[in-house]
Design a protein around this motif. Structure first.
Motif, PDB file in Angstrom:
ATOM      1  N   GLU A   1       1.956  -1.708  10.495  1.00  0.00           N
ATOM      2  CA  GLU A   1       3.189  -0.925  10.519  1.00  0.00           C
ATOM      3  C   GLU A   1       4.233  -1.538   9.595  1.00  0.00           C
ATOM      4  O   GLU A   1       4.913  -0.825   8.854  1.00  0.00           O
ATOM      5  CB  GLU A   1       3.732  -0.827  11.947  1.00  0.00           C
ATOM      6  CG  GLU A   1       2.900   0.070  12.834  1.00  0.00           C
ATOM      7  CD  GLU A   1       3.373   0.063  14.285  1.00  0.00           C
ATOM      8  OE1 GLU A   1       4.540  -0.300  14.538  1.00  0.00           O
ATOM      9  OE2 GLU A   1       2.562   0.424  15.159  1.00  0.00           O
ATOM     10  N   GLN A   2       4.354  -2.864   9.621  1.00  0.00           N
ATOM     11  CA  GLN A   2       5.327  -3.534   8.760  1.00  0.00           C
ATOM     12  C   GLN A   2       4.950  -3.365   7.288  1.00  0.00           C
ATOM     13  O   GLN A   2       5.807  -3.089   6.448  1.00  0.00           O
ATOM     14  CB  GLN A   2       5.429  -5.010   9.118  1.00  0.00           C
ATOM     15  CG  GLN A   2       6.520  -5.730   8.353  1.00  0.00           C
ATOM     16  CD  GLN A   2       6.716  -7.155   8.825  1.00  0.00           C
ATOM     17  OE1 GLN A   2       5.944  -7.677   9.618  1.00  0.00           O
ATOM     18  NE2 GLN A   2       7.756  -7.792   8.326  1.00  0.00           N
TER      19      GLN A   2
ATOM     20  N   ARG B   1       5.788   0.134   6.194  1.00  0.00           N
ATOM     21  CA  ARG B   1       7.235   0.273   6.016  1.00  0.00           C
ATOM     22  C   ARG B   1       7.683  -0.354   4.690  1.00  0.00           C
ATOM     23  O   ARG B   1       8.437   0.246   3.932  1.00  0.00           O
ATOM     24  CB  ARG B   1       7.981  -0.381   7.177  1.00  0.00           C
ATOM     25  CG  ARG B   1       9.501  -0.239   7.093  1.00  0.00           C
ATOM     26  CD  ARG B   1      10.222  -1.086   8.130  1.00  0.00           C
ATOM     27  NE  ARG B   1       9.863  -2.496   8.083  1.00  0.00           N
ATOM     28  CZ  ARG B   1      10.294  -3.373   7.162  1.00  0.00           C
ATOM     29  NH1 ARG B   1      11.083  -2.970   6.191  1.00  0.00           N
ATOM     30  NH2 ARG B   1       9.918  -4.634   7.211  1.00  0.00           N
TER      31      ARG B   1
ATOM     32  N   ARG C   1       6.484   1.805   1.733  1.00  0.00           N
ATOM     33  CA  ARG C   1       7.293   3.027   1.608  1.00  0.00           C
ATOM     34  C   ARG C   1       8.633   2.711   0.959  1.00  0.00           C
ATOM     35  O   ARG C   1       9.125   3.462   0.115  1.00  0.00           O
ATOM     36  CB  ARG C   1       7.500   3.691   2.965  1.00  0.00           C
ATOM     37  CG  ARG C   1       6.321   4.524   3.434  1.00  0.00           C
ATOM     38  CD  ARG C   1       6.686   5.373   4.649  1.00  0.00           C
ATOM     39  NE  ARG C   1       7.163   4.574   5.777  1.00  0.00           N
ATOM     40  CZ  ARG C   1       6.375   4.030   6.702  1.00  0.00           C
ATOM     41  NH1 ARG C   1       5.060   4.188   6.647  1.00  0.00           N
ATOM     42  NH2 ARG C   1       6.888   3.326   7.688  1.00  0.00           N
ATOM     43  N   THR C   2       9.233   1.583   1.332  1.00  0.00           N
ATOM     44  CA  THR C   2      10.513   1.159   0.753  1.00  0.00           C
ATOM     45  C   THR C   2      10.352   0.926  -0.753  1.00  0.00           C
ATOM     46  O   THR C   2      11.168   1.378  -1.548  1.00  0.00           O
ATOM     47  CB  THR C   2      11.036  -0.115   1.438  1.00  0.00           C
ATOM     48  OG1 THR C   2      11.235   0.157   2.826  1.00  0.00           O
ATOM     49  CG2 THR C   2      12.332  -0.592   0.811  1.00  0.00           C
TER      50      THR C   2
END
Length: 141
Positions: free
Chosen positions: A130-131, A134, A137-138
């Protein structure tokens, strides 16, 4: 940048490119049964998710030039995976949609790509995945 920061940046870039190469290799292997490129696979996936699109909108979704989108659609159309038709609202524009065969093939390709990604990222703990998602995506946006 200091020497330590440069070393970290270099190591990060090297690790990122190594993972990218591994993912590309696994993806190429996963796509081999359908003889499609990753770009063609992505285009088919976009059309399945969004339905009929103008070529220009497909190019935007794929973040490629309209001419490149035309080439991708040409190849997919030759395989019977998509169909074109004139846009009734603007006869200069062309709409593209997946065929039934394209939808079935796209679902199988999507499952194969997901499996290839799972093989690569499956060793990560769920929180790490998940990290990582994230962070990527950033960086993407």
């Amino acid at each position: 940048m200091t020497g330590d920061a440069e070393g970290v940046a270099d190591g990060l870039a090297d690790a990122f490119w190594a993972v990218t190469r591994r993912l590309r290799h696994r993806t190429r292997e996963a796509l081999a049964p359908w003889d499609v490129t990753p770009g063609q696979s992505r285009a088919l996936d976009v059309l399945i998710r969004h339905g009929e699109l103008r070529l220009s909108a497909l190019a935007e979704h794929l973040r490629i030039a309209p001419r490149s989108a035309t080439e991708v659609v040409d190849d997919l159309e030759a395989r019977g995976l998509v169909r074109r038709r004139p846009d009734a609202a603007d006869r200069r524009a062309t709409l593209v949609a997946p065929t039934e065969h394209g939808t079935r093939t796209g679902a199988a390709i999507h499952a194969a790509r997901r499996s290839a990604a799972e093989d690569l990222f499956g060793s990560l703990a769920p929180a790490d995945r998940e990290q990582l998602a994230r962070i990527l995506r950033t960086l993407r946006d």
